[in-house]
Write a protein that holds these residues in place. Structure first.
Motif, mmCIF file in Angstrom:
data_model
loop_
_atom_site.group_PDB
_atom_site.id
_atom_site.type_symbol
_atom_site.label_atom_id
_atom_site.label_comp_id
_atom_site.label_asym_id
_atom_site.label_seq_id
_atom_site.Cartn_x
_atom_site.Cartn_y
_atom_site.Cartn_z
ATOM 1 N N GLN A 16 0.814 -1.206 0.000
ATOM 2 C CA GLN A 16 0.000 0.000 0.000
ATOM 3 C C GLN A 16 0.853 1.264 0.000
ATOM 4 O O GLN A 16 0.527 2.254 -0.671
ATOM 5 C CB GLN A 16 -0.943 -0.019 1.205
ATOM 6 N N LEU A 19 2.287 1.695 -3.524
ATOM 7 C CA LEU A 19 1.239 2.125 -4.442
ATOM 8 C C LEU A 19 0.966 3.627 -4.277
ATOM 9 O O LEU A 19 0.827 4.349 -5.279
ATOM 10 C CB LEU A 19 -0.044 1.329 -4.187
ATOM 11 N N ARG A 23 1.198 6.512 -7.153
ATOM 12 C CA ARG A 23 0.083 7.378 -7.538
ATOM 13 C C ARG A 23 0.506 8.854 -7.621
ATOM 14 O O ARG A 23 -0.030 9.617 -8.415
ATOM 15 C CB ARG A 23 -1.048 7.247 -6.521
ATOM 16 N N MET A 136 -2.034 -2.171 -15.082
ATOM 17 C CA MET A 136 -3.383 -1.642 -14.994
ATOM 18 C C MET A 136 -4.415 -2.632 -15.520
ATOM 19 O O MET A 136 -4.224 -3.253 -16.562
ATOM 20 C CB MET A 136 -3.487 -0.330 -15.794
ATOM 21 N N LEU A 164 -3.040 -1.995 -10.177
ATOM 22 C CA LEU A 164 -4.261 -1.252 -9.935
ATOM 23 C C LEU A 164 -5.335 -1.668 -10.937
ATOM 24 O O LEU A 164 -5.058 -1.834 -12.122
ATOM 25 C CB LEU A 164 -3.964 0.243 -10.080
ATOM 26 N N SER A 166 -9.772 -1.228 -11.976
ATOM 27 C CA SER A 166 -11.045 -0.545 -11.745
ATOM 28 C C SER A 166 -12.077 -1.597 -11.367
ATOM 29 O O SER A 166 -11.935 -2.778 -11.723
ATOM 30 C CB SER A 166 -11.505 0.194 -13.000
ATOM 31 N N ALA A 184 -4.092 -7.811 -6.998
ATOM 32 C CA ALA A 184 -3.936 -6.372 -7.226
ATOM 33 C C ALA A 184 -3.626 -5.671 -5.919
ATOM 34 O O ALA A 184 -3.999 -6.128 -4.839
ATOM 35 C CB ALA A 184 -5.217 -5.798 -7.835
ATOM 36 N N ALA A 186 -4.787 -2.580 -5.402
ATOM 37 C CA ALA A 186 -6.015 -1.843 -5.098
ATOM 38 C C ALA A 186 -6.965 -1.930 -6.282
ATOM 39 O O ALA A 186 -6.539 -2.118 -7.425
ATOM 40 C CB ALA A 186 -5.712 -0.376 -4.778
ATOM 41 N N ASP A 188 -9.834 0.580 -7.785
ATOM 42 C CA ASP A 188 -10.476 1.889 -7.695
ATOM 43 C C ASP A 188 -11.905 1.815 -8.240
ATOM 44 O O ASP A 188 -12.260 0.895 -8.979
ATOM 45 C CB ASP A 188 -9.670 2.934 -8.462
ATOM 46 N N GLY A 200 -6.633 6.450 -9.799
ATOM 47 C CA GLY A 200 -5.581 5.838 -10.615
ATOM 48 C C GLY A 200 -4.185 6.337 -10.345
ATOM 49 O O GLY A 200 -3.859 6.834 -9.266
#
Length: 212
Positions: A16, A19, A23, A136, A164, A166, A184, A186, A188, A200
């Motif tokens: 985390q 990441l 970002r 992604m 990451l 979606s 993953a 995270a 989003d 993102g």
């Protein structure tokens, strides 16, 4: 957010933290590249925790013993070009004897569909565990297309690693390939009109290679 059972979010503090640094728009390409490699190793560690082991006879400096070693043939790591290369480096650090295949895909800017331009994998793919990697998982079109091609080529045991995703992409991928676990850092909530994950981290390939 309730996700399909095949989607695994790795909540380890180091994952985390890295990441969050990725970002940040102020993070340089040099540091982004380093962080992507490091997070790839950590995600790869989590994704490989169920690799089968077999006991073999070895001799330590003290005495003989039966010791656990990986069973079967080595892994195949398959980055989706181009951004997947940076993530693959970390997984290769973890499993340096792994073989490497490549899938070249780009996203049509109008349709957002994946277009293949390169595909090269080991011939004995059906006998190996395969890890597909792409930073992604946005619309999931590229990930779905890559796994489709690998299955057509005989791959039977596949996992997908991304930094990451979606929620839309995660659900789309799980619907088509429910047998392929996704790991993953995270997921989003949404995509914008251009198919980018929000909030993102921008275009992973451009940030990785400093091309924008």
């Amino acid at each position: 957010m309730s996700l399909p059972h095949s989607i695994h979010v790795v909540t380890h503090p180091l994952v985390q933290h890295k990441l969050s640094k990725m970002r940040d728009k102020e993070t340089s390409s040099t540091n982004f590249r380093r962080l992507l490699r490091e997070i790839g190793l950590l995600l790869g560690y989590d994704a490989t925790r169920d690799l089968p082991l077999v006991e073999r006879d070895i001799t330590t400096p003290i005495e003989a013993m039966k010791a656990p070693l990986l069973e079967g043939k080595k892994l195949v790591i398959v980055p989706i070009l181009r951004a997947g290369l940076g993530l693959a480096e970390g997984i290769i650090d973890l499993v340096p004897l792994a073989r490497v295949g490549h899938v070249g895909l780009y996203r049509d800017p109008k349709t957002l569909q994946a277009v293949e331009y390169y595909f090269k994998i080991p011939q004995d793919i059906s006998d190996r565990d395969v890890i597909v990697c792409d930073p992604m998982l946005a619309t999931a079109h590229s990930a779905i297309a890559a796994v489709d091609r690998l299955k057509e080529s005989g791959a039977k045991r596949i996992k997908f690693i991304c930094v990451l995703g979606s929620e839309q992409g995660a659900r789309a991928f799980a619907e088509v390939h429910p047998d392929v676990p996704v790991f993953a850092a995270a997921i989003d909530a949404k995509l914008n009109d251009h198919g980018y994950i929000v909030p993102g981290l921008g275009d992973a390939g451009d940030r990785l290679f400093g091309t924008k």
